[in-house]
Write a protein that holds these residues in place. Sequence first.
Motif, mmCIF file in Angstrom:
data_model
loop_
_atom_site.group_PDB
_atom_site.id
_atom_site.type_symbol
_atom_site.label_atom_id
_atom_site.label_comp_id
_atom_site.label_asym_id
_atom_site.label_seq_id
_atom_site.Cartn_x
_atom_site.Cartn_y
_atom_site.Cartn_z
ATOM 1 N N LYS A 154 54.889 11.698 45.877
ATOM 2 C CA LYS A 154 55.255 12.554 47.012
ATOM 3 C C LYS A 154 56.225 11.828 47.929
ATOM 4 O O LYS A 154 57.185 12.430 48.419
ATOM 5 C CB LYS A 154 53.995 12.992 47.763
ATOM 6 C CG LYS A 154 54.273 13.982 48.881
ATOM 7 C CD LYS A 154 55.139 15.152 48.494
ATOM 8 C CE LYS A 154 54.452 16.215 47.729
ATOM 9 N NZ LYS A 154 55.286 17.439 47.564
ATOM 10 N N SER B 22 59.541 11.990 46.325
ATOM 11 C CA SER B 22 60.065 13.343 46.472
ATOM 12 C C SER B 22 60.694 13.534 47.854
ATOM 13 O O SER B 22 61.784 14.097 47.977
ATOM 14 C CB SER B 22 58.932 14.352 46.261
ATOM 15 O OG SER B 22 59.314 15.637 46.638
ATOM 16 N N PHE B 23 60.012 13.051 48.896
ATOM 17 C CA PHE B 23 60.562 13.137 50.257
ATOM 18 C C PHE B 23 61.858 12.340 50.353
ATOM 19 O O PHE B 23 62.824 12.785 50.968
ATOM 20 C CB PHE B 23 59.552 12.611 51.269
ATOM 21 C CG PHE B 23 58.478 13.595 51.667
ATOM 22 C CD1 PHE B 23 58.233 14.748 50.937
ATOM 23 C CD2 PHE B 23 57.694 13.359 52.772
ATOM 24 C CE1 PHE B 23 57.242 15.641 51.315
ATOM 25 C CE2 PHE B 23 56.704 14.242 53.155
ATOM 26 C CZ PHE B 23 56.478 15.390 52.425
ATOM 27 N N SER C 79 50.393 17.353 46.047
ATOM 28 C CA SER C 79 51.621 17.864 45.434
ATOM 29 C C SER C 79 52.194 19.068 46.175
ATOM 30 O O SER C 79 53.366 19.383 46.022
ATOM 31 C CB SER C 79 51.382 18.212 43.967
ATOM 32 O OG SER C 79 50.552 19.341 43.856
ATOM 33 N N THR C 80 51.391 19.724 47.010
ATOM 34 C CA THR C 80 51.872 20.913 47.725
ATOM 35 C C THR C 80 52.360 20.624 49.146
ATOM 36 O O THR C 80 52.807 21.542 49.836
ATOM 37 C CB THR C 80 50.776 21.990 47.804
ATOM 38 O OG1 THR C 80 49.680 21.499 48.575
ATOM 39 C CG2 THR C 80 50.301 22.405 46.427
ATOM 40 N N ILE C 81 52.290 19.372 49.572
ATOM 41 C CA ILE C 81 52.725 19.028 50.937
ATOM 42 C C ILE C 81 54.222 19.256 51.070
ATOM 43 O O ILE C 81 55.017 18.805 50.247
ATOM 44 C CB ILE C 81 52.397 17.563 51.267
ATOM 45 C CG1 ILE C 81 50.897 17.336 51.230
ATOM 46 C CG2 ILE C 81 52.956 17.196 52.642
ATOM 47 C CD1 ILE C 81 50.509 15.875 51.335
ATOM 48 N N LYS C 82 54.589 19.935 52.120
ATOM 49 C CA LYS C 82 56.000 20.178 52.421
ATOM 50 C C LYS C 82 56.432 19.229 53.545
ATOM 51 O O LYS C 82 55.620 18.850 54.389
ATOM 52 C CB LYS C 82 56.198 21.619 52.838
ATOM 53 C CG LYS C 82 55.903 22.587 51.697
ATOM 54 C CD LYS C 82 56.157 24.008 52.105
ATOM 55 C CE LYS C 82 55.947 24.995 50.997
ATOM 56 N NZ LYS C 82 54.864 24.774 50.078
ATOM 57 N N PRO C 83 57.688 18.817 53.545
ATOM 58 C CA PRO C 83 58.148 17.883 54.575
ATOM 59 C C PRO C 83 57.862 18.359 55.996
ATOM 60 O O PRO C 83 57.451 17.562 56.837
ATOM 61 C CB PRO C 83 59.651 17.778 54.321
ATOM 62 C CG PRO C 83 59.812 18.078 52.881
ATOM 63 C CD PRO C 83 58.750 19.115 52.578
ATOM 64 N N ASN C 84 58.055 19.650 56.259
ATOM 65 C CA ASN C 84 57.845 20.118 57.631
ATOM 66 C C ASN C 84 56.382 19.983 58.067
ATOM 67 O O ASN C 84 56.098 19.738 59.230
ATOM 68 C CB ASN C 84 58.340 21.543 57.826
ATOM 69 C CG ASN C 84 57.562 22.564 57.033
ATOM 70 O OD1 ASN C 84 57.181 22.319 55.888
ATOM 71 N ND2 ASN C 84 57.337 23.730 57.617
ATOM 72 N N GLU C 85 55.430 20.083 57.138
ATOM 73 C CA GLU C 85 54.019 19.902 57.480
ATOM 74 C C GLU C 85 53.766 18.450 57.901
ATOM 75 O O GLU C 85 53.092 18.193 58.907
ATOM 76 C CB GLU C 85 53.127 20.251 56.283
ATOM 77 C CG GLU C 85 53.189 21.695 55.889
ATOM 78 C CD GLU C 85 52.516 21.984 54.557
ATOM 79 O OE1 GLU C 85 52.138 23.146 54.357
ATOM 80 O OE2 GLU C 85 52.381 21.063 53.716
#
Length: 94
Positions: A20, A23-24, A62-68
């Motif tokens: 993750k 990915s970021f 795996s579902t964490i989004k950058p804005n969160e």
Amino acid sequence: MIETLSWHQKVLLKKEIKLKCLSFQQLGYSSVNETELMNYLVAYRWKKKQPKSIKDCRRDISTIKPNEFFDYQQLVAQTSSLQLKDWHDLEDLF
């Protein structure tokens, strides 16, 4: 904060945390590290409702989004007792 996970859980989640973070970084968020991401999970995302299994934890990571993640970072910054002069790594903001 990370201490709330056992060493075994940390080992089993390390690969997903690392992926993750990569990915970021590919999205241009180079300052995100594994410790900060783990703190986010333990202190915020899983604070009230921790996933029941390691598989669920992996799926959630795996579902964490950058804005969160950055919404959490913003909350931490707003509630921190540090003064602006105490922040050393501000160059990522500009």
